[in-house]
Design a protein around this motif. Structure first.
Motif, PDB file in Angstrom:
ATOM      1  N   SER A 286       3.723   1.596  -1.387  1.00 47.70           N
ATOM      2  CA  SER A 286       4.224   1.757  -2.740  1.00 47.70           C
ATOM      3  C   SER A 286       3.168   2.390  -3.640  1.00 47.70           C
ATOM      4  CB  SER A 286       4.648   0.403  -3.301  1.00 47.70           C
ATOM      5  OG  SER A 286       4.998   0.519  -4.659  1.00 47.70           O
ATOM      6  N   ALA A 287       1.933   1.924  -3.528  1.00 51.13           N
ATOM      7  CA  ALA A 287       0.851   2.494  -4.352  1.00 51.13           C
ATOM      8  C   ALA A 287       0.609   3.955  -4.000  1.00 51.13           C
ATOM      9  CB  ALA A 287      -0.418   1.676  -4.158  1.00 51.13           C
TER      10      ALA A 287
ATOM     11  N   ASN B 130       3.517   6.026  -5.399  1.00 48.95           N
ATOM     12  CA  ASN B 130       3.408   6.185  -6.841  1.00 48.95           C
ATOM     13  C   ASN B 130       2.302   7.159  -7.223  1.00 48.95           C
ATOM     14  OD1 ASN B 130       5.537   4.499  -7.454  1.00 48.95           O
ATOM     15  ND2 ASN B 130       4.252   2.680  -7.565  1.00 48.95           N
TER      16      ASN B 130
ATOM     17  N   SER C 240       0.832  -1.205   0.000  1.00 43.74           N
ATOM     18  CA  SER C 240       0.000   0.000   0.000  1.00 43.74           C
ATOM     19  C   SER C 240       0.864   1.250   0.000  1.00 43.74           C
ATOM     20  CB  SER C 240      -0.917   0.016   1.219  1.00 43.74           C
ATOM     21  OG  SER C 240      -1.788  -1.083   1.186  1.00 43.74           O
TER      22      SER C 240
END
Length: 92
Positions: A84-85, A88, A82
């Motif tokens: 990382s998302a 990004n 999560s």
């Protein structure tokens, strides 16, 4: 009435904000990606270890600590994924 005119004038101002990556942020993002890779590797290692420990405890009829470790490693992987998302989406 003067306060209403003042508030309306402030709300009428348009803000043109365009987010951009600050200078030097590419190195920080690369470091964060490496850190995330290490965290995900640790989560996979913890998952494998807790799976082996779970099998050992089941075979020897020992204590049941492994399911807690298994759930903890899965939660850690979900949180890291999560993050990382979110990173990004924000920096993307």
């Amino acid at each position: 009435m003067l306060a209403t005119i003042h508030d309306t004038a402030i709300l009428a101002v348009e803000f043109n904000i365009s987010p951009e990556v600050p200078p030097g942020a590419n190195g920080l993002l690369k470091l964060l990606n490496w850190l995330l890779w290490g965290v995900m590797l640790a989560c996979v290692a913890a998952l494998v270890f807790s799976g082996g420990k779970f099998a050992w405890e089941k075979w020897t009829q020992g204590s049941t600590e492994a399911p807690k470790m298994l759930v903890g490693s899965l939660v850690g992987a979900i949180v890291a994924g999560s993050a990382s998302a979110i990173l990004n989406a924000v920096a993307g």
